[in-house]
Design an enzyme around this catalytic site. Structure first.
Site, short mmCIF file in Angstrom:
data_model
loop_
_atom_site.label_atom_id
_atom_site.label_comp_id
_atom_site.label_asym_id
_atom_site.label_seq_id
_atom_site.Cartn_x
_atom_site.Cartn_y
_atom_site.Cartn_z
N ASP A 28 -44.68 9.40 -76.80
CA ASP A 28 -43.92 10.42 -76.06
C ASP A 28 -42.81 11.01 -76.94
OD1 ASP A 28 -43.27 11.96 -73.90
OD2 ASP A 28 -42.10 10.41 -72.89
N HIS A 45 -46.38 18.05 -81.85
CA HIS A 45 -47.64 17.30 -81.75
C HIS A 45 -48.26 17.11 -83.13
CE1 HIS A 45 -47.29 17.38 -77.49
NE2 HIS A 45 -47.52 18.67 -77.35
N SER A 73 -53.27 12.87 -71.26
CA SER A 73 -53.49 12.25 -69.95
C SER A 73 -54.24 13.20 -69.02
CB SER A 73 -52.15 11.85 -69.32
OG SER A 73 -51.55 12.98 -68.72
N ASN A 76 -52.10 15.94 -68.07
CA ASN A 76 -51.59 16.89 -69.07
C ASN A 76 -52.22 18.29 -68.98
OD1 ASN A 76 -51.09 14.39 -71.70
ND2 ASN A 76 -49.60 15.26 -70.28
N TRP A 77 -53.28 18.45 -68.18
CA TRP A 77 -53.87 19.79 -67.98
C TRP A 77 -52.87 20.72 -67.31
CZ3 TRP A 77 -58.25 20.34 -70.56
CH2 TRP A 77 -59.11 19.27 -70.72
N ARG A 79 -49.99 21.37 -68.24
CA ARG A 79 -49.13 22.03 -69.25
C ARG A 79 -49.59 23.46 -69.51
NH1 ARG A 79 -46.86 17.67 -73.43
NH2 ARG A 79 -46.32 16.17 -71.83
N ARG A 192 -43.59 2.40 -75.72
CA ARG A 192 -43.38 3.79 -75.32
C ARG A 192 -42.22 4.34 -76.15
NH1 ARG A 192 -44.10 6.90 -69.77
NH2 ARG A 192 -43.40 8.92 -70.54
N ARG A 198 -41.12 4.50 -68.11
CA ARG A 198 -42.22 4.76 -67.18
C ARG A 198 -43.54 4.31 -67.77
NH1 ARG A 198 -39.77 9.66 -65.92
NH2 ARG A 198 -40.77 10.70 -67.67
N GLU A 211 -46.68 -6.74 -71.91
CA GLU A 211 -45.24 -6.69 -72.23
C GLU A 211 -44.88 -5.25 -72.64
OE1 GLU A 211 -43.15 -9.24 -71.86
OE2 GLU A 211 -44.82 -10.51 -71.22
C1 FPP Z 1 -46.21 13.40 -75.37
O1 FPP Z 1 -45.16 14.12 -75.91
C2 FPP Z 1 -47.37 13.51 -76.21
C3 FPP Z 1 -48.56 14.04 -75.85
C4 FPP Z 1 -48.83 14.58 -74.51
C5 FPP Z 1 -49.68 14.16 -76.78
C6 FPP Z 1 -49.80 13.11 -77.82
C7 FPP Z 1 -50.45 13.73 -78.96
C8 FPP Z 1 -50.20 13.47 -80.24
C9 FPP Z 1 -49.35 12.40 -80.71
C10 FPP Z 1 -50.84 14.38 -81.21
C11 FPP Z 1 -51.78 13.74 -82.11
C12 FPP Z 1 -52.85 13.04 -81.40
C13 FPP Z 1 -54.00 12.80 -81.97
C14 FPP Z 1 -54.99 11.94 -81.28
C15 FPP Z 1 -54.35 13.37 -83.28
P1 FPP Z 1 -44.52 15.28 -75.04
O2 FPP Z 1 -45.07 16.56 -75.48
O3 FPP Z 1 -44.72 14.95 -73.59
O4 FPP Z 1 -43.03 15.19 -75.42
P2 FPP Z 1 -41.80 15.62 -74.50
O5 FPP Z 1 -41.72 14.62 -73.38
O6 FPP Z 1 -40.67 15.53 -75.43
O7 FPP Z 1 -42.08 17.01 -74.02
#
Ligand code: FPP
Length: 246
Positions: A28, A45, A73, A76-77, A79, A192, A198, A211
């Site tokens: 995250d 990302h 997740s 996440n759609w 977004r 996390r 969470r 854990e």
């Molecule tokens: C959460 O950060 C992260 C994600 C929803 C995507 C995780 C993806 C990657 C780490 C990219 C690389 C993945 C692969 C498999 C190559 P957020 O965007 O929710 O952060 P925020 O809470 O600060 O907005």
């Protein structure tokens, strides 16, 4: 040649004989990290991908046997479409770019989630990665994509009903056996990043006795030292699984 992360872990007091067997990570904070730099969220990302590459190498070098990461997740759609499309493309690119080195390192690639709902190019890249690495015997690296813990339980129940089980036959073992990756041990440690306390629908069933370790730092900054911090914390925990441990 000794591995850098192993030397560091030993120096910092990690007991290499009692590592978590299965490490799960909620990556995250990519968006917030990018924002602090005045960058687009997708650049966060992209840095997250770099952090993941090094986390996989470090987990493997340390001797962790299973690594499962929450890449996208089922929620996440929601977004913005541009971010969703960018993430799909990034995961596909990563799956293709990393395959050669993962295969060379004996990594076995796996997925978890409703994969058939993903764009065809991403499905193809993930399926190809699984096929090529199917006989590898090293770390099992699972990408949770379009994954939801509740959706996984719903899918397991659907399979169980479709298979004709009677209510009295349904046990915890039967439900576990119908999850996406029933052959994997349950996660021992869940990390996390970015400070949120969470669980976010990740490995709900399997994580019942996992854990938890939360670091304030965002995922793009996750380093070997963060992994060692989490393992050191894990090694101070007394795991009771509901029993009394003297
Ligand atoms: C959460 O950060 C992260 C994600 C929803 C995507 C995780 C993806 C990657 C780490 C990219 C690389 C993945 C692969 C498999 C190559 P957020 O965007 O929710 O952060 P925020 O809470 O600060 O907005």
């Amino acid at each position: 040649m000794s591995k850098k992360i192993v030397d560091l872990a030993i120096k910092r007091g990690v007991d290499l004989d009692s590592l978590p067997k299965h490490l799960a990570i909620i990556m995250d904070g990519n968006g917030r990290w990018a924002k602090t730099k005045g960058w687009q969220r997708l650049l966060g990302h992209r840095e997250g991908y770099r952090a993941l590459r090094s986390a996989l190498l470090n987990a493997d070098d340390l001797g962790i046997k299973y690594l499962t990461v929450y890449a996208f997740s089922a929620e996440n759609w929601k977004r913005p479409a541009e971010e969703v499309a960018g993430l799909m493309k990034l995961i596909e690119t990563a799956a293709r770019e990393e395959l050669k080195s993962m295969h060379k390192n004996n990594v076995r690639v796996n997925v978890s989630g409703r994969i058939d709902e993903l764009p065809q190019g991403l499905q193809d890249a993930l399926n190809h990665g699984m096929e090529v690495t199917a006989n590898n015997t090293g770390i099992v690296f699972t990408l949770a994509v379009n994954y939801g813990g509740r959706a996984e339980i719903v899918d397991a129940v659907r399979d169980i009903v479709a298979a004709g089980f009677e209510p009295e036959d349904i046990t915890e073992e039967i439900i576990s056996a119908h999850l996406y990756n029933p052959q994997h041990p349950e996660p021992d440690l869940m990390i996390r990043t970015a400070g949120e306390m969470r669980w976010s629908n990740f490995l709900l069933w399997q994580g019942a006795y996992c854990e938890l370790y939360v670091t304030e730092d965002p995922w793009p900054e996750f380093s070997g030292n963060h992994m060692i911090d989490a393992v050191l914390s894990f090694q101070t925990r007394t795991r009771k699984f509901g029993a009394v441990v003297e």
